[in-house]
Design an enzyme around this catalytic site. Structure first.
Site, PDB file in Angstrom:
ATOM      1  CD  GLU A 137       3.982 -24.038  12.438  1.00  0.00           C
ATOM      2  OE1 GLU A 137       4.405 -24.841  13.283  1.00  0.00           O
ATOM      3  OE2 GLU A 137       3.719 -22.852  12.673  1.00  0.00           O
ATOM      4  CB  CYS A 143       5.993 -22.304  15.444  1.00  0.00           C
ATOM      5  SG  CYS A 143       4.243 -22.014  15.637  1.00  0.00           S
TER       6      CYS A 143
END
Lengths: 524, 524
Positions: A264, A301
């Protein structure tokens, strides 16, 4: 609680021989005691071998046993008490309330995977009834998912508990029956050691093989490269930078046996401000946006790093409200020196870009991140790829579009993202509906009238998205779906009952959901 | 039926400009008319672009519409009538009964995916109930799977219908809502053109965008590399050689946006003969093994290319029975010149290997494949990696083990495989149980007391396995599970009902299985 600076190789505390480093206190701006000893090649190799040897025993445990193990990990984390929170505060600069909340989330994640194991349908058990009279006869076929093998997990800097040693990647790998070799993040090594001890105690308490878990301590890329290249490792979980993630993807692809990487990496999380929403709620949206942008000093994120809107008075109001709200915030300590320095460079580059105008920019001391908001025309944005790149921290870029068609063109030009947000009123639904198919192709989660920070840990969450948001857009790293990353199917043809796994036997002894000739049933 | 030698680019028949080639008749040993015109770079690019443009319309069709489309493809294939079978016989040397059976399997596969769409649980629909009173509030989260985008499918030579133009990869990609750009196999270009016309007619009849399907015709690696490298392509389905598959994996990994490759490549499918089974049934097993080995001239991915057994009189009886049965077979025409030539070289290499003894070897004319059986000690096998490689055709290698421990060591040393077979009697179950965990780590399907050739098309089948059996051991290319290769999850947070996909709306309008807060239900 004493921190030794040692790695844990299959349950044994070991002092690495490949140099040492100290953790950095971003608030006090000084190094912290003690020194951490970096693992050497032999220790990495042994950790991976032990994981490989532990795999068959670990995956042969019952689902209930693994669920209890996950619960025990959570209990042991809680038993670390305030020492864990205090060390994490020192190493990350994150406030107590955030870290206590994150500890709760970490334990909740472990419990969630335990519940998933107890429910049983994660095995995707399938049975095809034999048809001995057919030409040719159909055999007895039974199918389930098993763990892929030992998983290398790379802890993230920005979630020192929930995406670190006993975070989502570790919990989902354990749930799948996969041992974990964990590369600790050098930004919070003491926190990592404490949690790793908790995991190790849980391994011992549940009488699992010691190789089920190892903690590798160190800095730089050497350890990660050796870990991902090790033949015993069968999958990789990573949360971090695009450069780090793509480097691991390259190692994994170049192996004699390539393995899947779930990295990720990078997302700017576009927020689309639709015209009617802007007309009616520009100021409110601007304030909400600013709050989302500075949450956790922008170190999420899912931070909203991009705003798309059509030019006009509504957008002007939004920009004014957002800038004003950002102006009232204060620069805050970032997680570590690298992040603070990268953020400063990223903001300087935006401010210095000839095509970009500055809407708001706060001053800040070294090591701190200050909010910044910029604007650029869609024409320029479409031509300048450097403006599509993530600046990790509380900075965002407003892309001013001529019309709805140009907004669609901008969405179409974006790389893969974790999230996209639609700020919209009912009058905007038609145009939002036209954007949706484009957004579905680009992102893992689409939000209406909210902001992307805040990721629920649940069954329906997708924290994932097409490259470069992640290495593998078919997956999520948050929520129960995360277990699928570490599973693969095996089919048994005409195997006698005695040799079948329990969940595939006649009579459905576990009483779980299974697919019989394609149809879901709990029947025998 | 007239064969034009043309490609089909988004519904339009087009003559390629990059040279031409002819199909080979392996039985008559002569070239067949007409010439096939190879697609040029512009045609590849247009086929991919049209697929990209067709994607949103295609995936917005209802599941019922796509199911009807798949049914229509099957109808159109049947309407090609005997012309299809006759051309396929000419181009492949396969007998009529096999090709008629394979056509039936192809149509059954299409129908199976139609049923899967109608049943609806393939969407993996998930809904998390909002908790507005919680701190922080839990949003309304809904999750389903959508198609990944246009898929490049590479047809296989050994299944000119079931794993070719409208085979399993194409059917599962269509079911997922993904347009297909198909690279025809140069070994049966006329068969491919005929089936491609059937698919094209189905696209037209169902009023789908023309870009849903294109057929690319040509030889060599140029077309495949351009296809996999094209930015519109989002996944790859391939069945073929290890060299071909790994080359495409490298192209896919080197893209600006890497994409998943599902390549089914290489497997030697170990058959483990357990001691008591050998003691009781060595002759019967030997005969059955020989029949499986020569089925389809050994040109199956699941051909039993490796036998593992402990030395002794039972194994001697097996070898004698198998050799004798193989001696009574005749060399038969192989699919094409490359395969026949590779097979000849592979058998010569085994026969010439100093460590290998020959148990049976038939003579043969050019273009034909003759059965061959070899033996080697486990000690030698463990040291010589070249003996682990697939020889595509009716050849197999018996690995003679000292004891059960050495048999386990041999299994442990194998690469990933599609299948493993256990020939065992009840007295063997304990030792078979010790082998099972090793086999589960190596293969996608474990069979008891059968032979691996013959792959059921059903819900519980796994035709897959760890690398190099496939590029991605988390998948199957046969059975309903194959659709998962071309899907990825998307989550919707607080999206208004009007904008949600039907299967995620309140009231469950399709009446499908969904997961509500983790629990499977058909409730509203």
């Amino acid at each position: 609680m004493n921190i030794s600076g040692e790695a844990i190789i299959g349950g044994a505390h070991e002092r690495g021989t490949a140099g040492s480093f100290k953790a950095w206190d971003p608030t006090g701006r000084d190094y912290l005691e003690p020194s951490f000893h970096m693992v050497d090649a032999d220790q990495i190799d042994r950790a991976c071998r032990l994981a490989g040897e532990a795999f068959d025993v670990f995956r042969a445990t019952t689902d209930e046993q693994r669920a209890r193990f996950l619960d025990t990990v959570a209990e042991q984390i809680m038993q670390l008490g305030d020492a864990l929170i205090e060390r994490a505060m020192l190493e990350t600069g994150l406030p107590r309330v955030r870290l206590e909340g994150e500890r709760g989330r970490t334990c909740k994640q472990l419990a969630m995977f335990g519940e998933l194991l107890r429910e049983g349908s994660w095995r995707d058990a399938r049975l095809d009834t034999p048809l001995p009279e057919r030409t040719p006869p159909r055999p007895d076929l039974r199918y389930h998912l098993i763990g892929v093998g030992p998983v290398a997990v790379f802890a993230a800097s920005n979630f020192p508990l929930a995406f670190s040693v006993a975070g989502g990647d570790t919990a989902s790998a354990f749930a799948a029956g996969c041992p974990v070799v964990l590369k600790a993040h050098s930004s919070h090594p003491g926190t990592s050691e404490l949690v790793a001890r908790a995991v190790t105690r849980a391994v011992q308490q549940c009488e699992l093989p010691a190789g089920v878990f190892s903690l590798l301590t160190g800095t730089g890329s050497r350890i990660g490269q050796a870990l991902v290249g090790h033949p015993a490792i069968q999958a990789v979980g990573f949360t971090g930078s695009r450069g780090g993630g793509t480097a691991l993807m390259a190692v994994a692809a170049a192996r004699k046996q390539p393995i899947p990487v779930y990295a990720e990496m990078s997302s700017i999380n576009p927020v689309c401000l639709m015209p009617h929403a802007l007309e009616h709620r520009a100021e409110e949206i601007g304030k909400g946006f600013a709050a989302s942008l500075v949450l956790g000093v922008g170190q999420f994120c899912t931070n909203p790093g991009l705003v798309l809107a059509i030019d006009g008075p509504g957008l002007a109001t939004f920009c004014k409200a957002a800038s004003s709200a950002l102006g009232a915030t204060e620069a805050a300590v970032m997680l570590n020196q690298n992040i603070a320095e990268s953020y400063r460079k990223g903001v300087d580059a935006l401010a210095g870009n000839a095509a970009v105008g500055t809407l708001a920019r706060l001053g800040h001391d070294e090591g701190r991140g200050a909010a910044a908001l910029f604007r650029v025309s869609a024409d320029e944005f479409l031509q300048r790829h450097e403006l599509h790149e993530e600046v990790f921290g509380p900075a965002s870029l407003v892309v001013v579009c001529r019309d709805a068609a140009q907004m669609r063109a901008v969405v179409d030009a974006l790389e893969g993202q974790l999230t996209a947000t639609l700020q919209m009123d009912p009058e905007d639904y038609a145009e939002a509906g036209a954007l949706l198919p484009l957004l579905e192709r680009k992102v893992g989660r689409i939000l209406a009238n909210g902001f992307p920070t805040g990721v629920e840990v649940s069954t329906a969450m997708v924290h994932g998205g097409p490259f470069p948001a992640t290495a593998d857009g078919r997956s999520t790293s948050v929520g129960t779906g995360a277990i699928a990353r570490f599973l693969r199917p095996v089919c048994y043809q005409n195997l006698p009952q005695e040799l079948l796994p329990e969940q595939l036997r006649d009579g459905n002894p576990g009483g779980i959901w299974r697919r019989r000739d394609g149809a879901l049933t709990k029947a025998h």
